[in-house]
Write a protein that holds these residues in place. Structure first.
Motif, PDB file in Angstrom:
ATOM      1  N   GLU A 154       8.369   0.721 -11.847  1.00  0.00           N
ATOM      2  CA  GLU A 154       8.729  -0.437 -12.680  1.00  0.00           C
ATOM      3  C   GLU A 154       9.283  -0.028 -14.042  1.00  0.00           C
ATOM      4  O   GLU A 154       9.804  -0.846 -14.774  1.00  0.00           O
ATOM      5  CB  GLU A 154       7.502  -1.338 -12.882  1.00  0.00           C
ATOM      6  N   LEU A 208       7.490  -9.540  -8.651  1.00  0.00           N
ATOM      7  CA  LEU A 208       7.599  -8.119  -8.312  1.00  0.00           C
ATOM      8  C   LEU A 208       8.801  -7.569  -9.067  1.00  0.00           C
ATOM      9  O   LEU A 208       9.953  -7.942  -8.800  1.00  0.00           O
ATOM     10  CB  LEU A 208       7.785  -7.933  -6.802  1.00  0.00           C
ATOM     11  N   VAL A 261       1.793  -4.034 -10.157  1.00  0.00           N
ATOM     12  CA  VAL A 261       2.586  -2.820 -10.426  1.00  0.00           C
ATOM     13  C   VAL A 261       1.796  -1.572 -10.041  1.00  0.00           C
ATOM     14  O   VAL A 261       2.009  -0.494 -10.607  1.00  0.00           O
ATOM     15  CB  VAL A 261       3.027  -2.738 -11.916  1.00  0.00           C
ATOM     16  N   GLU A 320      -2.768  -2.045   4.666  1.00  0.00           N
ATOM     17  CA  GLU A 320      -2.606  -2.796   3.427  1.00  0.00           C
ATOM     18  C   GLU A 320      -2.850  -4.283   3.683  1.00  0.00           C
ATOM     19  O   GLU A 320      -2.646  -4.760   4.799  1.00  0.00           O
ATOM     20  CB  GLU A 320      -1.176  -2.621   2.882  1.00  0.00           C
ATOM     21  N   LEU A 358      -4.356  -0.853  -1.940  1.00  0.00           N
ATOM     22  CA  LEU A 358      -4.637  -1.505  -0.652  1.00  0.00           C
ATOM     23  C   LEU A 358      -3.655  -2.621  -0.330  1.00  0.00           C
ATOM     24  O   LEU A 358      -3.928  -3.477   0.501  1.00  0.00           O
ATOM     25  CB  LEU A 358      -6.076  -2.039  -0.650  1.00  0.00           C
TER      26      LEU A 358
HETATM   27  P1  UTP Z   1       5.974  -2.170  -2.204  1.00  0.00           P
HETATM   28  O1  UTP Z   1       5.917  -2.649  -0.822  1.00  0.00           O
HETATM   29  O2  UTP Z   1       7.315  -2.002  -2.835  1.00  0.00           O
HETATM   30  O3  UTP Z   1       5.140  -0.816  -2.291  1.00  0.00           O
HETATM   31  O4  UTP Z   1       5.078  -3.119  -3.064  1.00  0.00           O
HETATM   32  P2  UTP Z   1       5.188   0.355  -3.326  1.00  0.00           P
HETATM   33  O5  UTP Z   1       3.930   1.109  -3.126  1.00  0.00           O
HETATM   34  O6  UTP Z   1       5.466  -0.074  -4.727  1.00  0.00           O
HETATM   35  O7  UTP Z   1       6.452   1.202  -2.893  1.00  0.00           O
HETATM   36  P3  UTP Z   1       6.684   2.144  -1.620  1.00  0.00           P
HETATM   37  O8  UTP Z   1       6.632   1.245  -0.410  1.00  0.00           O
HETATM   38  O9  UTP Z   1       5.608   3.209  -1.613  1.00  0.00           O
HETATM   39  O10 UTP Z   1       8.021   2.711  -1.889  1.00  0.00           O
HETATM   40  C1  UTP Z   1       5.512  -4.364  -3.509  1.00  0.00           C
HETATM   41  C2  UTP Z   1       4.906  -4.644  -4.867  1.00  0.00           C
HETATM   42  O11 UTP Z   1       3.487  -4.641  -4.765  1.00  0.00           O
HETATM   43  C3  UTP Z   1       2.905  -3.735  -5.671  1.00  0.00           C
HETATM   44  C4  UTP Z   1       3.996  -2.719  -5.986  1.00  0.00           C
HETATM   45  O12 UTP Z   1       3.795  -2.146  -7.257  1.00  0.00           O
HETATM   46  C5  UTP Z   1       5.256  -3.575  -5.892  1.00  0.00           C
HETATM   47  O13 UTP Z   1       5.515  -4.269  -7.098  1.00  0.00           O
HETATM   48  N1  UTP Z   1       1.728  -3.127  -5.024  1.00  0.00           N
HETATM   49  C6  UTP Z   1       1.828  -2.643  -3.770  1.00  0.00           C
HETATM   50  C7  UTP Z   1       0.522  -3.084  -5.694  1.00  0.00           C
HETATM   51  O14 UTP Z   1       0.419  -3.515  -6.860  1.00  0.00           O
HETATM   52  N2  UTP Z   1      -0.559  -2.535  -5.076  1.00  0.00           N
HETATM   53  C8  UTP Z   1      -0.487  -2.037  -3.826  1.00  0.00           C
HETATM   54  O15 UTP Z   1      -1.525  -1.561  -3.309  1.00  0.00           O
HETATM   55  C9  UTP Z   1       0.736  -2.076  -3.150  1.00  0.00           C
END
Ligand code: UTP
Length: 250
Positions: A28, A131, A11, A212, A109
């Motif tokens: 979330e 997720l 998250v 990433e 990352l």
């Molecule tokens: P998303 O691709 O939806 O990225 O991540 P995000 O950062 O939440 O949203 P946008 O793209 O900026 O709108 C998928 C899942 O991976 C987690 C997010 O919280 C989400 O549940 N995530 C993503 C991490 O925990 N760490 C990260 O570095 C990136």
């Protein structure tokens, strides 16, 4: 084989696609009907038998830890006012036997990097990843459906669902295509059952798109070693389901 008890909730993402709603509060924690997205995911994991929840959090995500913590003052106040039903609801957010662990991902990352942060807590067992922003509703929780498959085939399971072909670039897609060239319209949705071996590949993963680390490459490498199955989730009509849920509050 022992049942899966550990569920990882990454998250720590920045949630930029939901700005400005997510500037100061986590994506979330966005509510759907009467509870935040993360609570649906937690209920799904608990219903599937998980009793150790590992949240990978980041900056501005304190609300998530607070949501699953005991709110002593709130409970006292509700008790004093005789609001028993609300008190029950607040207390039921996380059953007492379920343990929550919060780990910080210092830099966003990527999802793969977030999952890798859970390695010291997960240890050597297979585990689930949910997720929360993929809200998946069904009579029998989706993760429980996937656990059945895991028990039967003893392999990692990816949740997949049919997605509109034109949206294929927005998803992790089992075989990466342009929409026209896509061999199928099955996209990876936010549910995984993974063996601990995935950590080895995540830890050695290279940065991919957008600087990433994505889990997709690690999963592809894992496939060189062992079987991974895709579970095609066909849920009820989502809009109808939500309409029913809203109806309960009229
Ligand atoms: P998303 O691709 O939806 O990225 O991540 P995000 O950062 O939440 O949203 P946008 O793209 O900026 O709108 C998928 C899942 O991976 C987690 C997010 O919280 C989400 O549940 N995530 C993503 C991490 O925990 N760490 C990260 O570095 C990136």
């Amino acid at each position: 084989m022992d049942r899966i008890r550990k569920a990882v909730f990454p998250v720590a993402g920045l949630g930029t696609r939901f700005l400005p709603a997510t500037k100061a509060s986590p994506k979330e924690m966005l509510p759907v009907v009467d509870k935040p997205l993360i609570q649906y995911a937690v209920e799904e994991a608990v219903a599937a038998g998980c009793d150790q929840l590992i949240f990978i959090t980041g900056r501005s995500k304190r609300a998530i830890a607070d949501h699953f913590d005991v709110s002593y003052e709130l409970e006292k106040e509700l008790e004093k006012k005789g609001k028993t039903e609300l008190l029950e609801q607040v207390r039921a957010i996380l059953p007492g036997y379920v343990k929550a662990i919060h780990l910080r991902q210092p830099h966003p990352l990527g999802l793969g990097h977030a999952v890798a942060m859970a390695a010291p807590v997960v240890g050597d067992e297979p585990f689930a990843v949910l997720l929360a922003d993929d809200l998946m509703l069904d009579e029998r929780p989706v993760l429980a459906q996937m656990m059945d498959l895991h028990q039967r085939y003893q392999s990692g399971i990816l949740g997949v669902a049919e997605i509109p072909r034109e949206h294929s670039t927005r998803y992790g897609v089992v075989e990466k295509p342009s929409p026209e060239a896509a061999p199928s319209n099955l996209g990876v949705v936010g549910r995984y059952i993974l063996p601990a071996r995935i950590f080895h590949f995540l830890e050695n993963a290279q940065m991919g798109t957008g600087q990433e680390i994505q889990p997709t490459d690690a999963i592809a490498e894992l496939l060189g070693e062992r079987q991974m199955l895709a579970y095609r989730f066909v849920g009820p009509d989502f809009e109808e389901y939500l309409r029913d849920l809203c109806g309960q509050f009229r």
